[in-house]
Scaffold this motif. Structure first.
Motif, short mmCIF file in Angstrom:
data_model
loop_
_atom_site.label_atom_id
_atom_site.label_comp_id
_atom_site.label_asym_id
_atom_site.label_seq_id
_atom_site.Cartn_x
_atom_site.Cartn_y
_atom_site.Cartn_z
N TYR A 124 0.84 -1.08 0.07
CA TYR A 124 -0.18 -0.08 0.02
C TYR A 124 0.80 1.30 0.22
N THR A 125 2.17 1.29 -0.20
CA THR A 125 2.89 2.28 -0.05
C THR A 125 2.65 3.36 -1.20
N ASP A 126 2.45 3.00 -2.32
CA ASP A 126 2.05 3.78 -3.43
C ASP A 126 0.69 4.67 -3.07
N ALA A 140 5.99 4.94 -12.87
CA ALA A 140 4.65 4.38 -13.34
C ALA A 140 4.18 5.01 -14.49
N SER A 141 3.52 4.19 -15.45
CA SER A 141 3.02 4.72 -16.79
C SER A 141 1.68 5.30 -16.53
N GLY A 142 1.31 5.98 -17.90
CA GLY A 142 0.00 6.69 -17.58
C GLY A 142 -1.33 5.67 -17.08
N LYS A 143 -1.25 4.68 -17.50
CA LYS A 143 -2.14 3.56 -17.24
C LYS A 143 -2.22 3.25 -15.90
N GLU A 144 -0.96 3.08 -15.42
CA GLU A 144 -0.85 2.52 -13.84
C GLU A 144 -1.16 4.02 -12.99
N ARG A 145 -1.10 5.04 -13.43
CA ARG A 145 -1.20 6.41 -12.97
C ARG A 145 -2.62 6.40 -12.61
N ARG A 146 -3.57 6.09 -13.46
CA ARG A 146 -4.82 6.09 -13.59
C ARG A 146 -5.38 4.98 -12.65
N SER A 147 -4.85 3.88 -12.76
CA SER A 147 -5.47 2.66 -11.98
C SER A 147 -4.84 2.88 -10.47
N LYS A 150 -7.65 5.85 -9.02
CA LYS A 150 -9.15 4.95 -9.01
C LYS A 150 -8.84 4.31 -7.26
N LEU A 151 -7.56 3.45 -7.38
CA LEU A 151 -7.54 2.61 -6.33
C LEU A 151 -7.31 3.49 -4.99
N ALA A 152 -6.71 4.52 -4.76
CA ALA A 152 -6.66 5.50 -3.79
C ALA A 152 -7.78 5.98 -3.45
N ALA A 153 -8.82 6.25 -4.03
CA ALA A 153 -10.14 6.69 -3.93
C ALA A 153 -10.75 6.09 -3.00
N ASN A 154 -10.42 4.46 -2.73
CA ASN A 154 -11.11 3.91 -2.08
C ASN A 154 -10.69 3.66 -0.47
N PHE A 155 -9.53 4.58 -0.33
CA PHE A 155 -8.78 4.66 1.16
C PHE A 155 -8.72 6.02 1.61
N VAL A 156 -8.61 5.92 2.75
CA VAL A 156 -8.44 7.11 3.66
C VAL A 156 -7.40 6.93 4.94
#
Length: 165
Positions: A124-126, A140-147, A150-156
């Protein structure tokens, strides 16, 4: 009787190792109290066991018996389970068992070890860095950055810990 036999076997093993000072912890209040002299042994079947146990106790320089309730005796239960799995012959050499106290539950340690990435950091470091405003990983590539976004939006982050929403 089984508790007496187990205690006697333990004391005999300690004597074979030339141990002079011993703290005995047991969950049988009967044996602990009878050995400490708090209770008298009245059962005709237990008197020979108690007599032999007392003779063994006299061979130690310093020995104490402490009662542990069964709910606080998880360590002994684990050792008994391990011992029941082994088939040890009289000629077999048994290696010492190293016991380390863990401050976290075993499954937590297993998850932490399994969750390490190839760089040694937690998975979860990134996500945590992105939420803290440290940006995306530079490789990170552009696709990895978008993913990752999206993933980070589910964490706080609450305090220092990362939680899933």
């Amino acid at each position: 009787m089984a508790e007496y036999e187990a205690c006697i076997a333990g004391l005999e093993a300690a004597m074979a190792l030339h141990i002079q000072d011993l703290d005995v912890f047991g969950d049988s209040i009967l044996i602990i109290c009878q050995t400490n002299g708090n209770w008298k042994t009245r059962d005709d079947k237990l008197i020979p066991y108690n007599t032999y146990l007392e003779s063994l106790v006299r061979k130690f320089r310093n020995i104490t018996f402490t009662h542990l309730s069964r709910t606080k005796n998880h360590f002994a239960d684990a050792l008994a389970t391990l011992a029941s799995m082994l088939d040890i012959s009289a000629t077999m050499e048994v290696q010492p068992l190293e016991v380390r106290l863990q401050w976290a539950l075993a499954h937590v340690n297993a998850i932490e070890i399994a969750a390490r990435c190839s760089d040694g950091k937690p998975w979860y470091t990134d996500i945590k860095n992105l939420i803290l405003g440290k940006g995306h990983p530079p490789e990170a590539s552009g696709k990895e950055r978008r993913s990752l976004q999206k993933l980070a939006a589910n964490f706080v982050i609450c305090g220092e810990e990362l939680y899933r929403r």
